[in-house]
Design a protein around this motif. Structure first.
Motif, PDB file in Angstrom:
ATOM      1  N   PRO A 118       0.825  -1.214   0.000  1.00 27.84           N
ATOM      2  CA  PRO A 118       0.000   0.000   0.000  1.00 27.84           C
ATOM      3  C   PRO A 118       0.864   1.270   0.000  1.00 27.84           C
ATOM      4  O   PRO A 118       1.747   1.437   0.835  1.00 27.84           O
ATOM      5  CB  PRO A 118      -0.796  -0.104   1.303  1.00 27.84           C
ATOM      6  CG  PRO A 118      -0.825  -1.556   1.604  1.00 27.84           C
ATOM      7  CD  PRO A 118       0.482  -2.095   1.115  1.00 27.84           C
ATOM      8  N   ILE A 150      -4.014   4.687  -2.892  1.00 26.36           N
ATOM      9  CA  ILE A 150      -5.162   4.827  -1.990  1.00 26.36           C
ATOM     10  C   ILE A 150      -6.255   5.609  -2.720  1.00 26.36           C
ATOM     11  O   ILE A 150      -6.021   6.727  -3.173  1.00 26.36           O
ATOM     12  CB  ILE A 150      -4.766   5.573  -0.697  1.00 26.36           C
ATOM     13  CG1 ILE A 150      -3.599   4.885   0.011  1.00 26.36           C
ATOM     14  CG2 ILE A 150      -5.964   5.728   0.227  1.00 26.36           C
ATOM     15  CD1 ILE A 150      -3.920   3.538   0.572  1.00 26.36           C
ATOM     16  N   GLU A 189      -2.753   6.920   5.747  1.00 23.01           N
ATOM     17  CA  GLU A 189      -3.655   5.809   5.424  1.00 23.01           C
ATOM     18  C   GLU A 189      -2.876   4.609   4.878  1.00 23.01           C
ATOM     19  O   GLU A 189      -3.139   3.462   5.235  1.00 23.01           O
ATOM     20  CB  GLU A 189      -4.710   6.267   4.407  1.00 23.01           C
ATOM     21  CG  GLU A 189      -5.733   5.220   4.057  1.00 23.01           C
ATOM     22  CD  GLU A 189      -6.675   4.896   5.205  1.00 23.01           C
ATOM     23  OE1 GLU A 189      -7.246   3.780   5.166  1.00 23.01           O
ATOM     24  OE2 GLU A 189      -6.840   5.708   6.116  1.00 23.01           O
ATOM     25  N   ALA A 190      -1.894   4.872   4.030  1.00 24.35           N
ATOM     26  CA  ALA A 190      -1.071   3.788   3.467  1.00 24.35           C
ATOM     27  C   ALA A 190      -0.281   3.083   4.567  1.00 24.35           C
ATOM     28  O   ALA A 190      -0.172   1.849   4.575  1.00 24.35           O
ATOM     29  CB  ALA A 190      -0.134   4.343   2.398  1.00 24.35           C
ATOM     30  N   GLN A 236      -1.124   2.791   7.684  1.00 20.54           N
ATOM     31  CA  GLN A 236      -2.056   2.000   8.486  1.00 20.54           C
ATOM     32  C   GLN A 236      -2.443   0.699   7.788  1.00 20.54           C
ATOM     33  O   GLN A 236      -2.724  -0.298   8.444  1.00 20.54           O
ATOM     34  CB  GLN A 236      -3.315   2.807   8.795  1.00 20.54           C
ATOM     35  CG  GLN A 236      -3.086   3.930   9.773  1.00 20.54           C
ATOM     36  CD  GLN A 236      -4.306   4.805   9.945  1.00 20.54           C
ATOM     37  OE1 GLN A 236      -5.300   4.652   9.225  1.00 20.54           O
ATOM     38  NE2 GLN A 236      -4.238   5.739  10.880  1.00 20.54           N
ATOM     39  N   GLN A 237      -2.452   0.703   6.460  1.00 16.06           N
ATOM     40  CA  GLN A 237      -2.829  -0.496   5.710  1.00 16.06           C
ATOM     41  C   GLN A 237      -1.666  -1.467   5.529  1.00 16.06           C
ATOM     42  O   GLN A 237      -1.876  -2.630   5.187  1.00 16.06           O
ATOM     43  CB  GLN A 237      -3.374  -0.111   4.333  1.00 16.06           C
ATOM     44  CG  GLN A 237      -4.709   0.570   4.374  1.00 16.06           C
ATOM     45  CD  GLN A 237      -5.214   0.931   2.998  1.00 16.06           C
ATOM     46  OE1 GLN A 237      -4.621   0.577   1.984  1.00 16.06           O
ATOM     47  NE2 GLN A 237      -6.322   1.650   2.953  1.00 16.06           N
ATOM     48  N   ARG A 238      -0.436  -1.017   5.734  1.00 10.01           N
ATOM     49  CA  ARG A 238       0.734  -1.868   5.471  1.00 10.01           C
ATOM     50  C   ARG A 238       0.839  -3.047   6.423  1.00 10.01           C
ATOM     51  O   ARG A 238       1.140  -4.159   6.002  1.00 10.01           O
ATOM     52  CB  ARG A 238       2.016  -1.039   5.532  1.00 10.01           C
ATOM     53  CG  ARG A 238       2.249  -0.279   4.274  1.00 10.01           C
ATOM     54  CD  ARG A 238       3.586   0.423   4.261  1.00 10.01           C
ATOM     55  NE  ARG A 238       3.593   1.322   3.119  1.00 10.01           N
ATOM     56  CZ  ARG A 238       4.005   2.554   3.155  1.00 10.01           C
ATOM     57  NH1 ARG A 238       4.476   3.059   4.273  1.00 10.01           N
ATOM     58  NH2 ARG A 238       3.971   3.300   2.061  1.00 10.01           N
ATOM     59  N   PRO A 252      -1.474  -4.843   8.247  1.00 12.42           N
ATOM     60  CA  PRO A 252      -2.361  -5.979   7.928  1.00 12.42           C
ATOM     61  C   PRO A 252      -1.994  -6.630   6.590  1.00 12.42           C
ATOM     62  O   PRO A 252      -2.060  -7.852   6.453  1.00 12.42           O
ATOM     63  CB  PRO A 252      -3.756  -5.365   7.861  1.00 12.42           C
ATOM     64  CG  PRO A 252      -3.660  -4.072   8.556  1.00 12.42           C
ATOM     65  CD  PRO A 252      -2.249  -3.620   8.469  1.00 12.42           C
ATOM     66  N   TYR A 253      -1.600  -5.831   5.615  1.00 12.18           N
ATOM     67  CA  TYR A 253      -1.219  -6.373   4.309  1.00 12.18           C
ATOM     68  C   TYR A 253      -0.002  -7.297   4.436  1.00 12.18           C
ATOM     69  O   TYR A 253       0.008  -8.401   3.893  1.00 12.18           O
ATOM     70  CB  TYR A 253      -0.919  -5.228   3.341  1.00 12.18           C
ATOM     71  CG  TYR A 253      -0.320  -5.686   2.039  1.00 12.18           C
ATOM     72  CD1 TYR A 253      -1.124  -6.237   1.054  1.00 12.18           C
ATOM     73  CD2 TYR A 253       1.041  -5.589   1.805  1.00 12.18           C
ATOM     74  CE1 TYR A 253      -0.577  -6.667  -0.144  1.00 12.18           C
ATOM     75  CE2 TYR A 253       1.594  -6.018   0.623  1.00 12.18           C
ATOM     76  CZ  TYR A 253       0.778  -6.553  -0.353  1.00 12.18           C
ATOM     77  OH  TYR A 253       1.329  -6.989  -1.527  1.00 12.18           O
TER      78      TYR A 253
END
Length: 177
Positions: free
Chosen positions: A32, A37, A109-110, A112-114, A116-117
């Motif tokens: 991400p 995004i 935002e990116a 925060q998504q890293r 879990p990814y």
């Protein structure tokens, strides 16, 4: 001499290394990032009051005389490809303030998504390796060290007497019929 067990071990090791390289490449390419995004309406409400005032046009001067400014809203493209509409009188500096804050929101935002990814990629990498390793371990334990085929599938070998041995043997050496 060619060792079957070693060949299989080498095969699975090479396969595991290839799987790891493929997943590392996939994980890096799809990591991400801010430019990936998509725009969401909540990003606009997360902007500072100064940036929101610029987008709404609160800083814009009163209507200019005809011919000085265009009446067409100004469209500015953000880092992720979203297009924000500003009043026609918005200056480049004020649009840059909004673009900077918007880009910072995208970066957050990116990030925060890293996590879990990366956890999903780790599970996708680890589960097949552990499953294959466990299956191979059980296979080896069930067959004995170095034995790749079960006894009922092995080709039968008959005892053949050595040259000069004139006795008939129907079983292993030492037993005479």
């Amino acid at each position: 001499m060619f060792n079957r067990s070693g060949a299989w071990r080498l095969f699975w090791t090479v396969l595991a290394v290839i799987w790891t390289l493929v997943l590392v490449a996939y994980g890096w390419l799809n990591l991400p990032r801010a430019r990936h995004i998509p725009h969401e309406p909540q990003f606009m409400s997360s902007l500072s009051s100064e940036a929101l005032a610029i987008v709404r046009g609160d800083y814009a001067p009163a209507k200019p005389a005809r011919g000085e400014w265009s009446e067409v809203p100004r469209i500015v493209r953000m880092a992720n490809g979203a297009r924000l509409s500003f009043p026609a009188t918005t200056t480049d500096a004020r649009a840059a303030v909004v673009a900077g804050e918007y880009n910072q929101l995208l970066q957050t935002e990116a990030e925060q998504q890293r996590t879990p990814y990366l956890l999903v990629v780790l599970v996708v990498w680890l589960v097949p390796l552990l499953g294959t390793g466990t299956a191979l371990l059980l296979f080896r334990r069930g067959r004995g060290a170095g034995q790749l085929m079960p006894d009922n599938l092995r080709p039968r070998t008959e005892y053949s007497p050595a040259e000069g041995d004139h006795q008939l043997h129907e079983g292993p050496p030492g037993k005479v019929a």
